[in-house]
Design a protein around this motif. Structure first.
Motif, PDB file in Angstrom:
ATOM      1  N   UNK A  61       0.826  -1.212   0.000  1.00  0.00           N
ATOM      2  CA  UNK A  61       0.000   0.000   0.000  1.00  0.00           C
ATOM      3  C   UNK A  61       0.862   1.264   0.000  1.00  0.00           C
ATOM      4  N   UNK A  62       0.256   2.374  -0.407  1.00  0.00           N
ATOM      5  CA  UNK A  62       0.976   3.649  -0.453  1.00  0.00           C
ATOM      6  C   UNK A  62       1.132   4.285   0.922  1.00  0.00           C
ATOM      7  N   UNK A  63       0.408   3.787   1.898  1.00  0.00           N
ATOM      8  CA  UNK A  63       0.475   4.295   3.263  1.00  0.00           C
ATOM      9  C   UNK A  63       0.158   3.171   4.238  1.00  0.00           C
ATOM     10  N   UNK A  64       0.243   3.449   5.542  1.00  0.00           N
ATOM     11  CA  UNK A  64       0.052   2.413   6.557  1.00  0.00           C
ATOM     12  C   UNK A  64      -1.418   2.119   6.875  1.00  0.00           C
ATOM     13  N   UNK A  81      12.730  -6.436   2.620  1.00  0.00           N
ATOM     14  CA  UNK A  81      13.693  -5.708   3.430  1.00  0.00           C
ATOM     15  C   UNK A  81      12.935  -4.549   4.051  1.00  0.00           C
ATOM     16  N   UNK A  82      12.985  -4.429   5.353  1.00  0.00           N
ATOM     17  CA  UNK A  82      12.246  -3.381   6.052  1.00  0.00           C
ATOM     18  C   UNK A  82      13.161  -2.182   6.257  1.00  0.00           C
ATOM     19  N   UNK A  83      12.820  -1.063   5.602  1.00  0.00           N
ATOM     20  CA  UNK A  83      13.616   0.172   5.710  1.00  0.00           C
ATOM     21  C   UNK A  83      13.359   0.881   7.032  1.00  0.00           C
ATOM     22  N   UNK A  84      12.067   0.939   7.399  1.00  0.00           N
ATOM     23  CA  UNK A  84      11.649   1.579   8.650  1.00  0.00           C
ATOM     24  C   UNK A  84      10.243   1.092   8.948  1.00  0.00           C
ATOM     25  N   UNK A  85       9.748   1.423  10.139  1.00  0.00           N
ATOM     26  CA  UNK A  85       8.410   0.991  10.546  1.00  0.00           C
ATOM     27  C   UNK A  85       7.650   2.159  11.154  1.00  0.00           C
ATOM     28  N   UNK A  94      -1.653 -13.643   9.837  1.00  0.00           N
ATOM     29  CA  UNK A  94      -1.137 -14.924  10.324  1.00  0.00           C
ATOM     30  C   UNK A  94      -0.150 -14.794  11.483  1.00  0.00           C
ATOM     31  N   UNK A  95       0.463 -13.628  11.640  1.00  0.00           N
ATOM     32  CA  UNK A  95       1.421 -13.443  12.730  1.00  0.00           C
ATOM     33  C   UNK A  95       0.875 -12.540  13.833  1.00  0.00           C
ATOM     34  N   UNK A  96      -0.451 -12.522  13.975  1.00  0.00           N
ATOM     35  CA  UNK A  96      -1.069 -11.769  15.067  1.00  0.00           C
ATOM     36  C   UNK A  96      -1.752 -10.507  14.593  1.00  0.00           C
ATOM     37  N   UNK A  97      -2.101  -9.672  15.564  1.00  0.00           N
ATOM     38  CA  UNK A  97      -2.749  -8.393  15.287  1.00  0.00           C
ATOM     39  C   UNK A  97      -1.785  -7.291  15.675  1.00  0.00           C
ATOM     40  N   UNK A  98      -1.619  -6.334  14.768  1.00  0.00           N
ATOM     41  CA  UNK A  98      -0.624  -5.295  14.999  1.00  0.00           C
ATOM     42  C   UNK A  98      -1.000  -4.020  14.262  1.00  0.00           C
ATOM     43  N   UNK A  99      -0.552  -2.881  14.806  1.00  0.00           N
ATOM     44  CA  UNK A  99      -0.707  -1.607  14.096  1.00  0.00           C
ATOM     45  C   UNK A  99       0.623  -1.179  13.461  1.00  0.00           C
ATOM     46  N   UNK A 100       1.609  -2.088  13.459  1.00  0.00           N
ATOM     47  CA  UNK A 100       2.917  -1.790  12.861  1.00  0.00           C
ATOM     48  C   UNK A 100       2.851  -2.058  11.360  1.00  0.00           C
ATOM     49  N   UNK A 101       3.343  -1.103  10.588  1.00  0.00           N
ATOM     50  CA  UNK A 101       3.453  -1.234   9.143  1.00  0.00           C
ATOM     51  C   UNK A 101       4.915  -1.105   8.760  1.00  0.00           C
ATOM     52  N   UNK A 102       5.347  -1.956   7.835  1.00  0.00           N
ATOM     53  CA  UNK A 102       6.729  -1.992   7.389  1.00  0.00           C
ATOM     54  C   UNK A 102       6.874  -1.230   6.077  1.00  0.00           C
ATOM     55  N   UNK A 110       3.653  -2.524   3.973  1.00  0.00           N
ATOM     56  CA  UNK A 110       2.932  -3.785   4.179  1.00  0.00           C
ATOM     57  C   UNK A 110       2.667  -3.935   5.666  1.00  0.00           C
ATOM     58  N   UNK A 111       1.560  -4.600   5.998  1.00  0.00           N
ATOM     59  CA  UNK A 111       1.244  -4.830   7.401  1.00  0.00           C
ATOM     60  C   UNK A 111       2.229  -5.831   7.988  1.00  0.00           C
ATOM     61  N   UNK A 112       2.784  -5.485   9.151  1.00  0.00           N
ATOM     62  CA  UNK A 112       3.752  -6.344   9.824  1.00  0.00           C
ATOM     63  C   UNK A 112       3.128  -7.667  10.263  1.00  0.00           C
ATOM     64  N   UNK A 113       1.818  -7.729  10.354  1.00  0.00           N
ATOM     65  CA  UNK A 113       1.167  -8.965  10.780  1.00  0.00           C
ATOM     66  C   UNK A 113       1.214 -10.049   9.699  1.00  0.00           C
TER      67      UNK A 113
END
Length: 129
Positions: A61-64, A81-85, A94-102, A110-113
């Motif tokens: 996505x273009x934003x989080x 490769x994650x530049x920042x979060x 599949x890896x839980x619920x999170x508000x972190x975006x990579x 992309x959603x970190x989840x």
């Protein structure tokens, strides 16, 4: 009045320096700068990549947020490769619920989840904006 080495000032402004000393300092500084550049290139070449959850073609996505425009879709088996979060929309995957975006590239999130980072927290620096 004669000048002694203790009273002379070289072009670097260092009292008592000679041309030979200045050249050595400059050469050392250039070597350090070159070594830092090589180290930065090596780090970039070996930057950690993280796998996208198996069986998913992950939307970029273009934003989080899932409401941000779709930029592209990653193929099955992709690694990122994650530049920042940064914080954004809370998403369950599949890896839980999170508000972190990579951030995987400028303007690409992309959603970190959906990314297996091995951590519930941040694995990269916070994005500047």
């Amino acid at each position: 009045m004669s000048s002694t080495p203790e009273n002379t000032v070289g072009s670097t402004g260092t009292p008592g320096s000679t041309g030979t000393e200045e050249a050595a300092v400059v050469a050392e500084a250039e070597a350090v700068t070159e070594a830092e550049g090589v180290a930065a290139q090596a780090m970039a070449a070996t930057a950690a990549t993280y796998p996208v959850a198996p069986g998913y073609r992950l939307n970029v996505r273009s934003g989080p947020s899932s409401r941000s425009s779709l930029v592209r879709q990653l193929p099955y088996g992709a690694r990122v490769t994650i530049r920042c979060q940064r914080s954004g929309e809370r998403v369950s995957g599949p890896y839980g619920t999170s508000d972190v975006w990579d951030c995987i590239a400028p303007g690409q999130y992309v959603s970190d989840s959906y990314v297996r980072t091995g951590s519930d927290g941040l694995v990269a620096p916070r994005c500047a904006n």
